[in-house]
Write a protein that holds these residues in place. Structure first.
Motif, PDB file in Angstrom:
ATOM      1  N   GLN A  80       0.852  -1.217  -0.064  1.00 54.55           N
ATOM      2  CA  GLN A  80       0.110   0.073   0.059  1.00 54.55           C
ATOM      3  C   GLN A  80       0.750   1.219  -0.091  1.00 54.55           C
ATOM      4  O   GLN A  80       0.471   2.407  -0.761  1.00 54.55           O
ATOM      5  CB  GLN A  80      -0.748  -0.091   1.134  1.00 54.55           C
ATOM      6  N   LEU A  81       1.934   1.264   0.918  1.00 59.74           N
ATOM      7  CA  LEU A  81       2.836   2.497   0.958  1.00 59.74           C
ATOM      8  C   LEU A  81       3.780   2.711  -0.441  1.00 59.74           C
ATOM      9  O   LEU A  81       3.640   3.821  -1.107  1.00 59.74           O
ATOM     10  CB  LEU A  81       3.885   2.259   1.731  1.00 59.74           C
ATOM     11  N   GLN A  82       3.759   1.589  -1.216  1.00 60.40           N
ATOM     12  CA  GLN A  82       4.420   1.704  -2.615  1.00 60.40           C
ATOM     13  C   GLN A  82       3.402   2.219  -3.332  1.00 60.40           C
ATOM     14  O   GLN A  82       3.895   3.102  -4.361  1.00 60.40           O
ATOM     15  CB  GLN A  82       4.752   0.257  -3.051  1.00 60.40           C
ATOM     16  N   GLN A  83       2.020   1.898  -3.333  1.00 62.99           N
ATOM     17  CA  GLN A  83       1.133   2.562  -4.370  1.00 62.99           C
ATOM     18  C   GLN A  83       0.871   4.249  -3.947  1.00 62.99           C
ATOM     19  O   GLN A  83       0.746   4.655  -4.837  1.00 62.99           O
ATOM     20  CB  GLN A  83      -0.197   1.823  -4.175  1.00 62.99           C
ATOM     21  N   GLU A  84       0.860   4.323  -2.753  1.00 64.20           N
ATOM     22  CA  GLU A  84       0.735   5.553  -2.294  1.00 64.20           C
ATOM     23  C   GLU A  84       1.875   6.538  -2.947  1.00 64.20           C
ATOM     24  O   GLU A  84       1.871   7.761  -3.256  1.00 64.20           O
ATOM     25  CB  GLU A  84       0.720   5.942  -0.753  1.00 64.20           C
ATOM     26  N   VAL A  92       7.893  12.670   2.293  1.00 63.76           N
ATOM     27  CA  VAL A  92       8.942  12.230   2.908  1.00 63.76           C
ATOM     28  C   VAL A  92       8.458  11.340   3.934  1.00 63.76           C
ATOM     29  O   VAL A  92       9.085  10.155   4.009  1.00 63.76           O
ATOM     30  CB  VAL A  92       9.499  13.594   3.649  1.00 63.76           C
ATOM     31  N   ARG A  93       7.400  11.633   4.567  1.00 62.84           N
ATOM     32  CA  ARG A  93       6.895  10.759   5.618  1.00 62.84           C
ATOM     33  C   ARG A  93       6.441   9.060   5.247  1.00 62.84           C
ATOM     34  O   ARG A  93       6.456   8.477   5.692  1.00 62.84           O
ATOM     35  CB  ARG A  93       5.733  11.366   6.362  1.00 62.84           C
ATOM     36  N   LEU A  94       5.947   9.193   3.864  1.00 56.16           N
ATOM     37  CA  LEU A  94       5.817   7.988   3.336  1.00 56.16           C
ATOM     38  C   LEU A  94       6.924   7.097   3.066  1.00 56.16           C
ATOM     39  O   LEU A  94       6.789   6.041   3.357  1.00 56.16           O
ATOM     40  CB  LEU A  94       5.051   8.050   2.065  1.00 56.16           C
ATOM     41  N   TRP A  95       8.359   7.980   2.727  1.00 54.28           N
ATOM     42  CA  TRP A  95       9.126   7.219   2.554  1.00 54.28           C
ATOM     43  C   TRP A  95       9.791   6.667   3.931  1.00 54.28           C
ATOM     44  O   TRP A  95      10.310   5.500   4.063  1.00 54.28           O
ATOM     45  CB  TRP A  95      10.319   7.952   1.920  1.00 54.28           C
ATOM     46  N   VAL A  96       9.795   7.563   5.099  1.00 51.97           N
ATOM     47  CA  VAL A  96      10.008   6.919   6.289  1.00 51.97           C
ATOM     48  C   VAL A  96       9.239   5.762   6.671  1.00 51.97           C
ATOM     49  O   VAL A  96       9.737   4.658   7.366  1.00 51.97           O
ATOM     50  CB  VAL A  96       9.837   8.182   7.178  1.00 51.97           C
ATOM     51  N   LEU A  97       8.038   5.797   6.347  1.00 52.29           N
ATOM     52  CA  LEU A  97       7.223   4.832   7.104  1.00 52.29           C
ATOM     53  C   LEU A  97       7.637   3.410   6.222  1.00 52.29           C
ATOM     54  O   LEU A  97       7.547   2.284   6.626  1.00 52.29           O
ATOM     55  CB  LEU A  97       5.613   5.047   6.625  1.00 52.29           C
ATOM     56  N   ARG A 117      16.001   7.999   0.247  1.00 49.86           N
ATOM     57  CA  ARG A 117      15.250   8.683  -0.575  1.00 49.86           C
ATOM     58  C   ARG A 117      14.632   9.991   0.155  1.00 49.86           C
ATOM     59  O   ARG A 117      14.534  11.027  -0.083  1.00 49.86           O
ATOM     60  CB  ARG A 117      14.210   8.109  -1.180  1.00 49.86           C
ATOM     61  N   ALA A 118      14.210   9.507   1.379  1.00 53.90           N
ATOM     62  CA  ALA A 118      13.702  10.482   2.405  1.00 53.90           C
ATOM     63  C   ALA A 118      14.749  11.713   2.592  1.00 53.90           C
ATOM     64  O   ALA A 118      14.396  12.874   2.734  1.00 53.90           O
ATOM     65  CB  ALA A 118      13.108   9.870   3.658  1.00 53.90           C
ATOM     66  N   ARG A 119      15.829  11.199   3.094  1.00 52.79           N
ATOM     67  CA  ARG A 119      16.878  12.441   3.410  1.00 52.79           C
ATOM     68  C   ARG A 119      17.250  12.944   2.458  1.00 52.79           C
ATOM     69  O   ARG A 119      17.956  14.209   2.196  1.00 52.79           O
ATOM     70  CB  ARG A 119      18.135  11.532   3.944  1.00 52.79           C
ATOM     71  N   ALA A 120      17.063  12.411   1.080  1.00 46.32           N
ATOM     72  CA  ALA A 120      17.660  13.422  -0.209  1.00 46.32           C
ATOM     73  C   ALA A 120      16.496  14.583  -0.333  1.00 46.32           C
ATOM     74  O   ALA A 120      16.993  15.529  -0.822  1.00 46.32           O
ATOM     75  CB  ALA A 120      17.630  12.452  -1.633  1.00 46.32           C
ATOM     76  N   LEU A 121      15.316  14.310  -0.047  1.00 44.62           N
ATOM     77  CA  LEU A 121      14.290  15.190  -0.172  1.00 44.62           C
ATOM     78  C   LEU A 121      14.510  16.248   0.952  1.00 44.62           C
ATOM     79  O   LEU A 121      14.173  17.308   0.951  1.00 44.62           O
ATOM     80  CB  LEU A 121      13.122  14.436   0.079  1.00 44.62           C
ATOM     81  N   ARG A 122      15.148  15.905   2.138  1.00 42.61           N
ATOM     82  CA  ARG A 122      15.115  16.924   3.255  1.00 42.61           C
ATOM     83  C   ARG A 122      16.137  16.422   3.904  1.00 42.61           C
ATOM     84  O   ARG A 122      16.444  15.944   5.084  1.00 42.61           O
ATOM     85  CB  ARG A 122      13.936  16.834   4.260  1.00 42.61           C
ATOM     86  N   PRO A 123      17.578  17.102   3.334  1.00 45.24           N
ATOM     87  CA  PRO A 123      18.979  16.899   3.749  1.00 45.24           C
ATOM     88  C   PRO A 123      19.157  17.288   5.179  1.00 45.24           C
ATOM     89  O   PRO A 123      20.330  16.758   5.843  1.00 45.24           O
ATOM     90  CB  PRO A 123      19.699  17.335   2.818  1.00 45.24           C
ATOM     91  N   ARG A 124      18.432  18.267   5.763  1.00 45.07           N
ATOM     92  CA  ARG A 124      18.797  18.816   7.083  1.00 45.07           C
ATOM     93  C   ARG A 124      17.830  18.637   7.833  1.00 45.07           C
ATOM     94  O   ARG A 124      17.337  19.608   8.753  1.00 45.07           O
ATOM     95  CB  ARG A 124      19.300  20.373   6.756  1.00 45.07           C
ATOM     96  N   ASP A 125      16.825  17.652   7.728  1.00 43.65           N
ATOM     97  CA  ASP A 125      15.900  17.350   8.541  1.00 43.65           C
ATOM     98  C   ASP A 125      16.271  16.608   9.815  1.00 43.65           C
ATOM     99  O   ASP A 125      16.722  15.563   9.812  1.00 43.65           O
ATOM    100  CB  ASP A 125      14.910  16.723   7.973  1.00 43.65           C
ATOM    101  N   ALA A 126      16.257  17.207  10.914  1.00 43.00           N
ATOM    102  CA  ALA A 126      16.975  16.507  12.154  1.00 43.00           C
ATOM    103  C   ALA A 126      15.928  14.992  12.323  1.00 43.00           C
ATOM    104  O   ALA A 126      16.542  14.071  12.949  1.00 43.00           O
ATOM    105  CB  ALA A 126      16.801  17.330  13.409  1.00 43.00           C
ATOM    106  N   GLY A 127      14.616  15.163  12.432  1.00 42.93           N
ATOM    107  CA  GLY A 127      13.932  13.845  12.436  1.00 42.93           C
ATOM    108  C   GLY A 127      14.618  12.643  11.589  1.00 42.93           C
ATOM    109  O   GLY A 127      14.278  11.454  11.981  1.00 42.93           O
TER     110      GLY A 127
END
Length: 227
Positions: A80-84, A92-97, A117-127
């Motif tokens: 389901q996540l891949q479909q989303e 980003v949060r879908l990639w994290v999930l 992939r998530a970090r590439a979208l937000r390289p300075r995201d502390a979370g």
């Protein structure tokens, strides 16, 4: 290991709170399915609170046919996540999930790819840095030394109040028997979540236990602001 399990138990709840905030924040653009994000987040919270690290090692997962991507709840969540993500590739949060679902299913390579992939979208995201640290620590058998600790330090440098990084930093300090510093991290996290007694109280208790251990050993104050 027990300190890391305390951290894991809080992180599922923190992730859920973060997903709720993200769902309603930002501009009015098409968003991923609420039932999917809620369902996967709750599943992750349940795994964390139940002690994922106690049963989720790669070897144990390999022995459990329900944990592989093609079977059980993780396989369906991954599909389901891949479909989303096909419809929302910049979410980003879908990639994290997806990374967490792959990790729980015993698939570290695609989990690492999803986190990248998530970090590439937000390289300075502390979370995201803290998420990556948590993932790498799990691969190391719950050890935070090395690269996971470096990522935690980066996360706290960007945001000293990042909840997941504080939880992990506290666990790392406890593991190296720096009980004063562990207590500081957990007390800070408890203060950040003071409005949630169910989350804050166990952290305060854990911090108090750490301070008792420090006092029994005669420890003085440890250097501040270092995980």
């Amino acid at each position: 290991m027990s300190a890391f399990l305390v951290a894991a138990g809080t992180l599922g709840l923190l992730a859920w709170l973060g997903l709720v905030r993200a769902r309603w924040a930002g501009p009015a653009v098409p968003r991923p399915s609420w039932p999917l994000m809620a369902g996967v987040a709750c599943l992750l919270a349940a795994v964390g609170a139940g002690g994922y690290l106690a049963v989720g090692s790669p070897q144990r997962l390999a022995d459990d046919p329900a944990a592989v991507p093609g079977a059980g709840p993780w396989g369906e969540a991954i599909r389901q996540l891949q479909q989303e993500l096909a419809a929302h590739p910049d979410e980003v949060r879908l990639w994290v999930l997806l990374a967490r679902a792959y990790a729980a299913a015993g698939e570290p390579v695609p989990a690492a790819q999803a986190l990248q992939r998530a970090r590439a979208l937000r390289p300075r995201d502390a979370g995201l840095l803290a998420d990556h640290a948590d993932f790498l620590a799990r691969l190391q058998g719950s050890r935070l030394d090395g690269e996971p600790m470096r990522l935690v330090q980066q996360a706290l440098a960007l945001d000293p109040d990042q909840p997941q990084a504080l939880a992990l930093a506290g666990a790392a300090a406890y593991a190296r028997r720096d009980f004063v510093q562990a207590a500081r991290h957990w007390e800070r996290l408890a203060a950040l979540r003071a409005d949630d007694a169910a989350l804050a109280q166990p952290l305060r208790e854990r911090a108090a236990q750490a301070r008792q251990l420090a006092a029994a050993r005669g420890d003085g104050p440890s250097p501040a602001s270092r995980p």
